[in-house]
Design an enzyme around this catalytic site. Structure first.
Site, mmCIF file in Angstrom:
data_model
loop_
_atom_site.group_PDB
_atom_site.id
_atom_site.type_symbol
_atom_site.label_atom_id
_atom_site.label_comp_id
_atom_site.label_asym_id
_atom_site.label_seq_id
_atom_site.Cartn_x
_atom_site.Cartn_y
_atom_site.Cartn_z
ATOM 1 C CB CYS A 42 37.694 38.873 37.477
ATOM 2 S SG CYS A 42 38.969 38.150 38.535
ATOM 3 C CG ASN A 211 35.753 35.793 40.295
ATOM 4 O OD1 ASN A 211 34.742 35.632 40.967
ATOM 5 N ND2 ASN A 211 36.834 36.402 40.743
#
Length: 244
Positions: A42, A211
């Site tokens: 991420c 994320n």
């Protein structure tokens, strides 16, 4: 680089050389024929999408890039660690990697190989914050090359034209200043903003994503869609859970 950041993982060079770096907005044409796809995490996704218009688009030579990253609990990884549990992180600002974050080396390596611009040094500090999901990266970029706000904004809009999952935002366009992880949660969007700090002699690039979607499984689905000739948005049309 691999041995330094992943000393316990044996690298199969014969396989590694066949992987493409799976950020669809940057290497989409390679994904279409890829047999092996390596998906960035991420942080790496947000930083790379934030900086790519400067290096790959404008071809700037960046002397120094300093990244400040703040992630919610969903960025804590797959291994259970007590300090990453949300009850411990809630209400806290935890400097869990103030120096030496491995994603900084990953991003620098990819952008240098992709060219045409260059990066002298790229360093990163990472913090855990109270969010359950989502992250924000703030990249502070120093370069000797002359740029202004209008040129930067146009470059970002041009670079991501037609890229439906990267939204180039103006910082003040909503009630909540953006990018903010709040306004991308549950979606495959990455929101990016670029600002020229004339007094500070720097470019400030902000990037926010979820994320668990654009920073993980969503991007995997996006890359797979391209690989198998499906519409890129297949399975990824969910909108953010908070209006943006």
């Amino acid at each position: 680089l691999h041995d330094r950041w992943y000393p316990k993982v044996k690298r199969r060079n014969d396989l590694a050389e066949r992987f493409v770096y799976g950020v669809p907005e940057l290497i989409g044409e390679q994904l279409a024929e890829a047999s092996l796809i390596s998906l960035p995490g991420c942080y790496a996704t947000a930083i790379t999408l934030g900086l790519a218009p400067l290096t790959l688009g404008l071809g700037l030579n960046l002397k120094t890039v300093v990244v400040d990253g703040k992630s919610g609990s969903s960025g804590g990884g797959a291994t259970a660690r007590t300090g990453d549990l949300h009850p411990y992180r809630n209400g806290a600002i935890t400097p869990y990697a103030p120096t030496g974050h491995r994603h900084a080396s990953e991003v620098k390596d990819f952008l240098e190989l992709a060219r045409p611009g260059t990066i002298g040094s790229l360093s990163m500090s990472a913090y855990g914050v109270s969010h359950v999901r989502g992250l924000l990266t703030s990249s502070y970029v120093f370069t000797d090359e002359a740029v202004d706000q209008r040129e930067l904004q146009r470059a970002y809009l041009r670079f991501y034209k037609g890229k439906q999952f990267v939204r180039v935002r103006r910082h003040t366009e909503t009630i909540i200043p953006v990018p903010d992880p709040h306004v991308v949660l549950g979606s495959n969007f990455c929101d990016v903003t670029v600002m020229h700090d004339e007094d500070g002699g720097r470019i400030v690039v902000l990037a926010a994503l979820d994320n668990l979607v654009k920073g993980a499984a969503g991007q995997a689905v996006q890359a797979t869609n391209i690989r198998f000739g499906l519409p890129e948005e297949t399975g990824l049309t969910m909108q953010p859970v908070m209006p943006a």
